[in-house]
Design a protein around this motif. Structure first.
Motif, PDB file in Angstrom:
ATOM      1  N   SER A 197      30.206  37.215  40.659  1.00 26.37           N
ATOM      2  CA  SER A 197      31.332  38.032  40.180  1.00 26.37           C
ATOM      3  C   SER A 197      31.793  39.075  41.193  1.00 26.37           C
ATOM      4  O   SER A 197      32.581  39.964  40.869  1.00 26.37           O
ATOM      5  CB  SER A 197      30.943  38.723  38.869  1.00 26.37           C
ATOM      6  N   THR A 198      31.332  38.964  42.436  1.00 27.17           N
ATOM      7  CA  THR A 198      31.725  39.917  43.484  1.00 27.17           C
ATOM      8  C   THR A 198      33.231  39.840  43.753  1.00 27.17           C
ATOM      9  O   THR A 198      33.778  38.742  43.917  1.00 27.17           O
ATOM     10  CB  THR A 198      30.962  39.601  44.790  1.00 27.17           C
ATOM     11  N   PRO A 199      33.924  40.984  43.816  1.00 24.10           N
ATOM     12  CA  PRO A 199      35.363  40.950  44.144  1.00 24.10           C
ATOM     13  C   PRO A 199      35.591  40.369  45.546  1.00 24.10           C
ATOM     14  O   PRO A 199      34.973  40.808  46.521  1.00 24.10           O
ATOM     15  CB  PRO A 199      35.778  42.421  44.088  1.00 24.10           C
ATOM     16  N   GLU A 200      36.464  39.406  45.613  1.00 29.18           N
ATOM     17  CA  GLU A 200      36.715  38.723  46.885  1.00 29.18           C
ATOM     18  C   GLU A 200      37.237  39.691  47.947  1.00 29.18           C
ATOM     19  O   GLU A 200      36.909  39.574  49.133  1.00 29.18           O
ATOM     20  CB  GLU A 200      37.715  37.581  46.650  1.00 29.18           C
ATOM     21  N   GLU A 201      38.024  40.683  47.499  1.00 33.08           N
ATOM     22  CA  GLU A 201      38.569  41.637  48.483  1.00 33.08           C
ATOM     23  C   GLU A 201      37.456  42.488  49.104  1.00 33.08           C
ATOM     24  O   GLU A 201      37.583  42.958  50.249  1.00 33.08           O
ATOM     25  CB  GLU A 201      39.648  42.524  47.845  1.00 33.08           C
TER      26      GLU A 201
END
Length: 352
Positions: free
Chosen positions: A330-334
């Motif tokens: 669930s890590t933000p891609e940005e």
């Protein structure tokens, strides 16, 4: 082997050469946190299809390369991929990990295992690695990986992942002779698989002994370390110049023992401070890591501070910047993008 500045950055750092900035890649950098991967998963719901159909595995492996230009491109695969080739059926369940249909619990099952013949059972690995190596050229380092004997044995004996590892520990402590035979057979096949990956284009290979941290230090010395050594020794006999990385999850209490394995680089996880790890391992041992993957849920300022802290503590030689383990789904891609951009702006002469 001569030193060549045309060689990719990560490979040079892995050899211990002085570099201008720390090379950076992420474990599990190809995978669920990326929208491109999730979209592809809709089309190919089976993990084995995604990792064993060459054109699909190549596309997945290259998704983070195209998005972030990491210094290492890793084969998209699983540590259990070679098991069918030695006679152990397996599957990889979405969100659950490897599943072994017939867990190995008897001497007869151990006796029936066969040596790995990768040309026969893993021909897709050659296609994938050769294509990736051609695609990235000298702009990135081609990374291969395998599972270590203890960790593969843990999956195969338990039948799946475990919180207690009570079944394999039962075997270890009540029938060690059978387990040692099994670990030996696994070690020899894994060594064959490492050599095959190198011959197919892998420039650095990482061995995951993910579950060896579940062992006490004395049991690590009995059931994990000797077989790590057995793999690395066999590989070094034929491929002495290929850097080898060892990962053990939850390894803070085992670092000094890991250094005895024959690995060139020790992956340090976030349960130990990087400066402490450097002091404990000695300046000759190269290291990889060791940001907590949870850091990538923080603000960009926080991520930047932690990256610089890690690099400063690791020093200006023999360090590959990475997370302590895989990037979380669930890590933000940005934030992954920011991690790579920040790492690439570091000057080792200025930062350390």
């Amino acid at each position: 082997m001569g030193v060549s500045s045309s060689d990719p950055l990560l490979l040079r750092a892995a050899r211990g050469e002085v570099v201008d900035r720390p090379p950076v890649w992420m474990m599990r950098q190809a995978g669920r946190y990326m929208k491109a991967y999730r979209d592809l998963r809709e089309k190919y719901p089976s993990f084995r299809d995604r990792s064993e159909i060459p054109e699909v595995a190549i596309e997945v492996s290259l998704q983070p390369w195209k998005a972030f230009q990491p210094d290492g491109v890793i084969l998209f695969s699983d540590i259990v991929t070679p098991l069918p080739g030695i006679g152990i059926d397996m599957d990889v369940a979405e969100g659950k990990g490897p599943i072994i249909a017939s867990p190995i619990r008897t001497q007869e099952q151990v006796d029936n295992l066969r040596p790995l013949e990768p040309e026969e059972s893993l021909p897709f690995i050659k296609t994938i690695l050769q294509s990736l190596r051609q695609e990235i050229g000298n702009k990135s380092t081609m990374l291969g990986f395998v599972g270590a004997p203890w960790t593969l044995a843990a999956y195969v004996v338990e039948g799946k992942g475990s919180k207690t590892y009570s079944i394999i520990k039962n075997m270890a402590f009540s029938d060690p002779t059978m387990l040692h035979q099994f670990l030996g057979k696994l070690a020899d096949s894994i060594a064959t698989y490492v050599r095959y990956q190198i011959d197919c284009g892998a420039q650095v290979v990482q061995m995951f002994d993910s579950w060896a941290g579940e062992l006490s230090p004395q049991d690590y010395e009995t059931f994990a370390l000797p077989y790590q050594k057995r793999v690395f020794q066999q590989v070094k006999q034929t491929h002495p110049d290929t850097p080898l990385i060892l990962l053990v999850s939850g390894s803070a209490g085992l670092l000094e023992r890991m250094a005895l394995s024959g690995a060139d680089i020790i992956n340090v996880d976030w349960t130990v401070d990087m400066a402490d790890a450097r002091a404990r391992l000695g300046k000759e041992m190269k290291v990889q890591g060791n940001l907590d993957p949870g850091v990538l849920f923080g603000s960009q300022e926080f991520i930047r501070d932690r990256i610089y802290d890690t690099v400063r503590k690791a020093g200006n030689r023999g360090h590959i910047l990475n997370l302590g383990h895989g990037v979380l789904p669930s890590t933000p891609e940005e934030n992954v993008k920011f991690f790579f951009e920040t790492a690439k702006q570091i000057s080792l002469t200025a930062a350390v």
